[in-house]
Motif scaffolding. Structure first.
Motif, mmCIF file in Angstrom:
data_model
loop_
_atom_site.group_PDB
_atom_site.id
_atom_site.type_symbol
_atom_site.label_atom_id
_atom_site.label_comp_id
_atom_site.label_asym_id
_atom_site.label_seq_id
_atom_site.Cartn_x
_atom_site.Cartn_y
_atom_site.Cartn_z
ATOM 1 N N GLU A 53 0.782 -1.235 0.000
ATOM 2 C CA GLU A 53 0.000 0.000 0.000
ATOM 3 C C GLU A 53 0.821 1.296 0.000
ATOM 4 O OE1 GLU A 53 -2.975 -0.323 -0.572
ATOM 5 O OE2 GLU A 53 -3.704 -2.206 0.273
ATOM 6 N N ILE A 54 2.029 1.248 0.519
ATOM 7 C CA ILE A 54 2.798 2.494 0.684
ATOM 8 C C ILE A 54 3.757 2.723 -0.478
ATOM 9 C CG2 ILE A 54 4.461 3.728 2.134
ATOM 10 C CD1 ILE A 54 3.215 2.300 4.561
ATOM 11 N N MET A 55 4.644 1.790 -0.720
ATOM 12 C CA MET A 55 5.661 2.019 -1.735
ATOM 13 C C MET A 55 5.102 2.105 -3.160
ATOM 14 S SD MET A 55 8.264 2.725 -0.070
ATOM 15 C CE MET A 55 9.327 2.931 -1.509
ATOM 16 N N SER A 103 3.700 8.594 -6.748
ATOM 17 C CA SER A 103 2.694 8.300 -7.771
ATOM 18 C C SER A 103 1.304 8.763 -7.342
ATOM 19 C CB SER A 103 2.660 6.788 -8.060
ATOM 20 O OG SER A 103 3.898 6.330 -8.557
ATOM 21 N N LEU A 104 1.219 9.595 -6.324
ATOM 22 C CA LEU A 104 -0.075 10.055 -5.824
ATOM 23 C C LEU A 104 -0.676 11.080 -6.776
ATOM 24 C CD1 LEU A 104 0.907 10.595 -2.091
ATOM 25 C CD2 LEU A 104 -0.610 8.788 -2.944
ATOM 26 N N SER A 105 -1.968 10.984 -6.990
ATOM 27 C CA SER A 105 -2.690 12.028 -7.714
ATOM 28 C C SER A 105 -3.221 13.042 -6.712
ATOM 29 C CB SER A 105 -3.857 11.422 -8.496
ATOM 30 O OG SER A 105 -4.823 10.896 -7.599
ATOM 31 N N TRP A 110 3.635 14.539 5.151
ATOM 32 C CA TRP A 110 3.934 15.690 4.286
ATOM 33 C C TRP A 110 5.124 15.351 3.390
ATOM 34 C CZ3 TRP A 110 7.567 19.058 2.622
ATOM 35 C CH2 TRP A 110 7.129 20.256 2.033
ATOM 36 N N ASN A 111 6.164 14.772 3.961
ATOM 37 C CA ASN A 111 7.327 14.379 3.172
ATOM 38 C C ASN A 111 6.933 13.361 2.100
ATOM 39 O OD1 ASN A 111 8.841 15.977 4.905
ATOM 40 N ND2 ASN A 111 9.673 14.253 6.074
ATOM 41 N N GLY A 156 7.068 13.539 -2.161
ATOM 42 C CA GLY A 156 8.111 12.758 -2.817
ATOM 43 C C GLY A 156 9.427 12.685 -2.086
ATOM 44 N N MET A 157 9.459 13.076 -0.800
ATOM 45 C CA MET A 157 10.686 12.998 -0.015
ATOM 46 C C MET A 157 10.747 11.656 0.711
ATOM 47 S SD MET A 157 10.807 16.812 1.660
ATOM 48 C CE MET A 157 12.182 16.334 2.720
#
Length: 289
Positions: free
Chosen positions: A32-34, A39-41, A111-112, A116-117
């Motif tokens: 679910e995470i990686m 790749s989040l919209s 937030w990171n 993309g951090m």
């Protein structure tokens, strides 16, 4: 307020159960995470209490997956997830009286993560009547984790099964310390004094991720942290891990940390002497407004 603890408590989770918890977290991160990282919209990200307090589709999906697995493995335990508390704050009231509770931060440093951090992690704490008894802080990017319980030293582990015992840094003069202090999160009336106080350290930069801040302290790479809030999903695991790495962990107003505390400031330092020096710097936080 916490209930009075029994004179003796059984071990919260066995070594085999701890490994099962690690496996649950690793599977959730892989599923679910990686896959959603970078790749989040826009529709996958929303705000909660303010513009920089974010939750993503990965947070909610990972928490649901971890919660289901823990409820199957520990059917009588209380399971408290950060996102579940956002919908039902009354869950926090149950921690103090729970003989066994699991506290989940599905993505610490959202937030990171959303930007993309690669500075984020998964935190799992187990508490007994509010007292931390097991802590796991997992880095999905590196696929490694720091872990400890009330009887074993803090250690770094990997899938290659080569655990390494962790040790907090040695005490040193205040001017040589490196720490984590989230200035922007403290009450406005304290921020000016806090800003001046921070000039007395070598560095005092927060990472925006409690998971990695506690990992860094447990490894001895940085020296101290001071919290502005006491969300149990941020601090219960790290407080135990750092303590088991030899650090001094105490509330700024005195006494041990408990996951049912709602107010105050937790401070972690290499040893009691350094902690006491830091308290003198930050004692203004104890002043009543």
């Amino acid at each position: 307020m916490s209930t009075t603890l029994p004179a003796t408590l059984p071990k919260a989770v066995s070594a085999a159960q701890q490994q099962h918890i690690v496996n649950i977290v690793r599977r959730a991160a892989k599923a679910e995470i990686m896959p959603r990282f970078r790749s989040l919209s826009a529709s996958d990200i929303r705000t909660k209490s303010h513009a920089n307090d974010l939750v993503t589709a990965a947070d909610t999906a990972a928490e649901m997956m971890i919660t289901r697995a823990l409820q199957i493995a520990f059917p009588t335990a209380l399971v408290v997830g950060e996102e579940a508390v956002a919908d039902n704050p009354a869950l926090l009231d149950q921690i103090a009286d729970a003989p066994l509770a699991f506290i989940i931060d599905p993505i610490d440093g959202t937030w990171n993560y959303a930007h993309g951090m690669a500075i984020f992690g998964v935190i799992i704490a187990v508490t007994q009547f509010g007292k931390p008894a097991f802590g796991l802080i997992y880095d999905p990017v590196a696929d490694d984790w720091v872990i400890a319980d009330e009887e074993t030293p803090a250690r770094m582990e990997t899938a290659a099964n080569n655990p390494r015992t962790l040790k907090a840094s040695m005490g040193k003069p205040l001017g040589a310390l490196i720490g984590y202090v989230p200035l922007h999160m403290f009450a406005k009336e304290h921020q000016a004094k806090m800003a001046v106080a921070l000039t007395g350290f070598t560095r005092s930069h927060p990472l925006g991720c409690s998971a990695h801040e506690y990992r860094m302290i447990a490894q001895g790479h940085t020296d101290f942290l001071l919290t502005a809030s006491l969300h149990p999903w941020d601090h219960a695991a790290g407080a135990l891990i750092c303590e088991r790495a030899g650090a001094h962990v105490e509330m700024l107003d005195g006494g041990p940390y408990s996951a049912d505390r709602r107010s105050g400031h937790l401070m972690v330092a290499p040893d009691r002497t350094t902690w006491n020096r830091l308290k003198k710097v930050f004692t203004f936080l104890l002043d009543q407004p």
